[in-house]
Design a protein around this motif. Structure first.
Motif, PDB file in Angstrom:
ATOM      1  N   ASN A  33       0.841  -1.190   0.000  1.00 27.78           N
ATOM      2  CA  ASN A  33       0.000   0.000   0.000  1.00 27.78           C
ATOM      3  C   ASN A  33       0.880   1.245   0.000  1.00 27.78           C
ATOM      4  O   ASN A  33       1.932   1.283   0.654  1.00 27.78           O
ATOM      5  CB  ASN A  33      -0.896   0.024   1.231  1.00 27.78           C
ATOM      6  CG  ASN A  33      -1.924  -1.079   1.190  1.00 27.78           C
ATOM      7  OD1 ASN A  33      -2.333  -1.495   0.120  1.00 27.78           O
ATOM      8  ND2 ASN A  33      -2.324  -1.558   2.357  1.00 27.78           N
ATOM      9  N   PHE A  34       0.441   2.236  -0.727  1.00 26.97           N
ATOM     10  CA  PHE A  34       1.140   3.506  -0.715  1.00 26.97           C
ATOM     11  C   PHE A  34       0.796   4.256   0.564  1.00 26.97           C
ATOM     12  O   PHE A  34      -0.312   4.116   1.094  1.00 26.97           O
ATOM     13  CB  PHE A  34       0.752   4.342  -1.935  1.00 26.97           C
ATOM     14  CG  PHE A  34       1.284   3.773  -3.212  1.00 26.97           C
ATOM     15  CD1 PHE A  34       2.638   3.854  -3.510  1.00 26.97           C
ATOM     16  CD2 PHE A  34       0.446   3.156  -4.119  1.00 26.97           C
ATOM     17  CE1 PHE A  34       3.138   3.330  -4.682  1.00 26.97           C
ATOM     18  CE2 PHE A  34       0.932   2.633  -5.297  1.00 26.97           C
ATOM     19  CZ  PHE A  34       2.288   2.722  -5.575  1.00 26.97           C
ATOM     20  N   VAL A  40       8.323   7.658   5.402  1.00 25.50           N
ATOM     21  CA  VAL A  40       8.101   7.609   3.955  1.00 25.50           C
ATOM     22  C   VAL A  40       7.432   8.901   3.471  1.00 25.50           C
ATOM     23  O   VAL A  40       7.829   9.480   2.461  1.00 25.50           O
ATOM     24  CB  VAL A  40       7.270   6.362   3.565  1.00 25.50           C
ATOM     25  CG1 VAL A  40       6.925   6.374   2.095  1.00 25.50           C
ATOM     26  CG2 VAL A  40       8.015   5.092   3.929  1.00 25.50           C
ATOM     27  N   ALA A  41       6.430   9.357   4.202  1.00 28.29           N
ATOM     28  CA  ALA A  41       5.772  10.620   3.842  1.00 28.29           C
ATOM     29  C   ALA A  41       6.744  11.783   3.967  1.00 28.29           C
ATOM     30  O   ALA A  41       6.717  12.715   3.161  1.00 28.29           O
ATOM     31  CB  ALA A  41       4.556  10.858   4.723  1.00 28.29           C
ATOM     32  N   GLY A  42       7.620  11.729   4.964  1.00 25.63           N
ATOM     33  CA  GLY A  42       8.621  12.779   5.135  1.00 25.63           C
ATOM     34  C   GLY A  42       9.575  12.867   3.963  1.00 25.63           C
ATOM     35  O   GLY A  42       9.898  13.959   3.484  1.00 25.63           O
ATOM     36  N   ILE A  43      10.025  11.731   3.477  1.00 26.62           N
ATOM     37  CA  ILE A  43      10.920  11.724   2.315  1.00 26.62           C
ATOM     38  C   ILE A  43      10.172  12.209   1.078  1.00 26.62           C
ATOM     39  O   ILE A  43      10.673  13.043   0.319  1.00 26.62           O
ATOM     40  CB  ILE A  43      11.502  10.321   2.086  1.00 26.62           C
ATOM     41  CG1 ILE A  43      12.493   9.987   3.198  1.00 26.62           C
ATOM     42  CG2 ILE A  43      12.186  10.225   0.728  1.00 26.62           C
ATOM     43  CD1 ILE A  43      13.033   8.593   3.138  1.00 26.62           C
ATOM     44  N   PHE A  44       8.974  11.704   0.878  1.00 30.97           N
ATOM     45  CA  PHE A  44       8.174  12.074  -0.287  1.00 30.97           C
ATOM     46  C   PHE A  44       7.934  13.579  -0.327  1.00 30.97           C
ATOM     47  O   PHE A  44       8.179  14.241  -1.344  1.00 30.97           O
ATOM     48  CB  PHE A  44       6.845  11.303  -0.248  1.00 30.97           C
ATOM     49  CG  PHE A  44       5.986  11.494  -1.442  1.00 30.97           C
ATOM     50  CD1 PHE A  44       6.284  10.853  -2.630  1.00 30.97           C
ATOM     51  CD2 PHE A  44       4.859  12.303  -1.381  1.00 30.97           C
ATOM     52  CE1 PHE A  44       5.481  11.014  -3.754  1.00 30.97           C
ATOM     53  CE2 PHE A  44       4.056  12.470  -2.487  1.00 30.97           C
ATOM     54  CZ  PHE A  44       4.364  11.833  -3.672  1.00 30.97           C
ATOM     55  N   MET A  45       7.467  14.136   0.762  1.00 31.58           N
ATOM     56  CA  MET A  45       7.167  15.568   0.797  1.00 31.58           C
ATOM     57  C   MET A  45       8.437  16.411   0.840  1.00 31.58           C
ATOM     58  O   MET A  45       8.467  17.532   0.354  1.00 31.58           O
ATOM     59  CB  MET A  45       6.261  15.895   1.989  1.00 31.58           C
ATOM     60  CG  MET A  45       4.854  15.363   1.836  1.00 31.58           C
ATOM     61  SD  MET A  45       4.029  15.887   0.327  1.00 31.58           S
ATOM     62  CE  MET A  45       3.904  17.640   0.592  1.00 31.58           C
ATOM     63  N   GLY A  46       9.517  15.883   1.415  1.00 32.55           N
ATOM     64  CA  GLY A  46      10.787  16.612   1.438  1.00 32.55           C
ATOM     65  C   GLY A  46      11.319  16.888   0.051  1.00 32.55           C
ATOM     66  O   GLY A  46      11.855  17.963  -0.234  1.00 32.55           O
ATOM     67  N   TYR A  47      11.151  15.910  -0.841  1.00 33.95           N
ATOM     68  CA  TYR A  47      11.544  16.137  -2.230  1.00 33.95           C
ATOM     69  C   TYR A  47      10.692  17.239  -2.852  1.00 33.95           C
ATOM     70  O   TYR A  47      11.200  18.072  -3.604  1.00 33.95           O
ATOM     71  CB  TYR A  47      11.435  14.849  -3.051  1.00 33.95           C
ATOM     72  CG  TYR A  47      12.665  13.987  -2.931  1.00 33.95           C
ATOM     73  CD1 TYR A  47      13.801  14.274  -3.661  1.00 33.95           C
ATOM     74  CD2 TYR A  47      12.691  12.899  -2.071  1.00 33.95           C
ATOM     75  CE1 TYR A  47      14.942  13.489  -3.555  1.00 33.95           C
ATOM     76  CE2 TYR A  47      13.823  12.113  -1.950  1.00 33.95           C
ATOM     77  CZ  TYR A  47      14.938  12.414  -2.691  1.00 33.95           C
ATOM     78  OH  TYR A  47      16.059  11.649  -2.569  1.00 33.95           O
ATOM     79  N   PHE A  48       9.417  17.263  -2.542  1.00 32.58           N
ATOM     80  CA  PHE A  48       8.569  18.331  -3.066  1.00 32.58           C
ATOM     81  C   PHE A  48       8.997  19.691  -2.525  1.00 32.58           C
ATOM     82  O   PHE A  48       9.043  20.669  -3.268  1.00 32.58           O
ATOM     83  CB  PHE A  48       7.094  18.084  -2.737  1.00 32.58           C
ATOM     84  CG  PHE A  48       6.435  17.131  -3.662  1.00 32.58           C
ATOM     85  CD1 PHE A  48       6.229  17.459  -4.991  1.00 32.58           C
ATOM     86  CD2 PHE A  48       6.025  15.887  -3.223  1.00 32.58           C
ATOM     87  CE1 PHE A  48       5.624  16.573  -5.866  1.00 32.58           C
ATOM     88  CE2 PHE A  48       5.418  14.996  -4.081  1.00 32.58           C
ATOM     89  CZ  PHE A  48       5.220  15.333  -5.405  1.00 32.58           C
ATOM     90  N   TYR A  49       9.304  19.773  -1.239  1.00 30.32           N
ATOM     91  CA  TYR A  49       9.734  21.049  -0.663  1.00 30.32           C
ATOM     92  C   TYR A  49      11.024  21.528  -1.331  1.00 30.32           C
ATOM     93  O   TYR A  49      11.137  22.683  -1.727  1.00 30.32           O
ATOM     94  CB  TYR A  49       9.996  20.920   0.837  1.00 30.32           C
ATOM     95  CG  TYR A  49       8.797  20.599   1.692  1.00 30.32           C
ATOM     96  CD1 TYR A  49       7.504  20.705   1.218  1.00 30.32           C
ATOM     97  CD2 TYR A  49       8.966  20.181   3.002  1.00 30.32           C
ATOM     98  CE1 TYR A  49       6.421  20.405   2.017  1.00 30.32           C
ATOM     99  CE2 TYR A  49       7.890  19.888   3.814  1.00 30.32           C
ATOM    100  CZ  TYR A  49       6.624  20.005   3.308  1.00 30.32           C
ATOM    101  OH  TYR A  49       5.558  19.707   4.108  1.00 30.32           O
ATOM    102  N   GLY A  50      11.988  20.647  -1.435  1.00 29.40           N
ATOM    103  CA  GLY A  50      13.279  21.030  -2.010  1.00 29.40           C
ATOM    104  C   GLY A  50      13.173  21.413  -3.474  1.00 29.40           C
ATOM    105  O   GLY A  50      13.659  22.471  -3.890  1.00 29.40           O
TER     106      GLY A  50
END
Length: 98
Positions: free
Chosen positions: A2-3, A60-70
């Motif tokens: 699951n995502f 996992v959500a932290g990494i996913f959203m961190g890429y969006f922030y950066g």
């Protein structure tokens, strides 16, 4: 598999991305970071903000959203820089150096 469920809101874009942009510029001034490493620095700052503050408890959500922030901060800065250059010198606006 699951995502992960990622909860994001308007404040992520209004607070996190400008913070990444400001911290990147401040660190660039004080640490004399070479231009080629500035996007990497923005990405690392975005990941840190997301993993340790915005999405604490969900790695996992932290990494996913961190890429969006950066990457959002990198794109916003590049767009702003191109717009300012074009405004200041409209004759050379087609010669953008990306």
């Amino acid at each position: 598999m699951n995502f992960p469920t990622i909860h994001t809101n308007f404040w992520d874009a209004v607070i996190a991305i400008p913070i990444v942009m400001v911290l990147t510029q401040v660190l660039k001034l004080f640490l004399k970071v070479p231009k080629k490493y500035v996007p990497l620095m923005a990405l690392i700052i975005g990941l840190c903000i997301s993993i340790f503050f915005a999405h604490r408890g969900d790695f996992v959500a932290g990494i996913f959203m961190g890429y969006f922030y950066g990457y959002s901060a990198i794109g916003s800065y590049a767009s702003l820089k191109t717009t300012i250059r074009s405004y200041r010198n409209p004759q050379n606006s087609e010669k953008a150096d990306y």
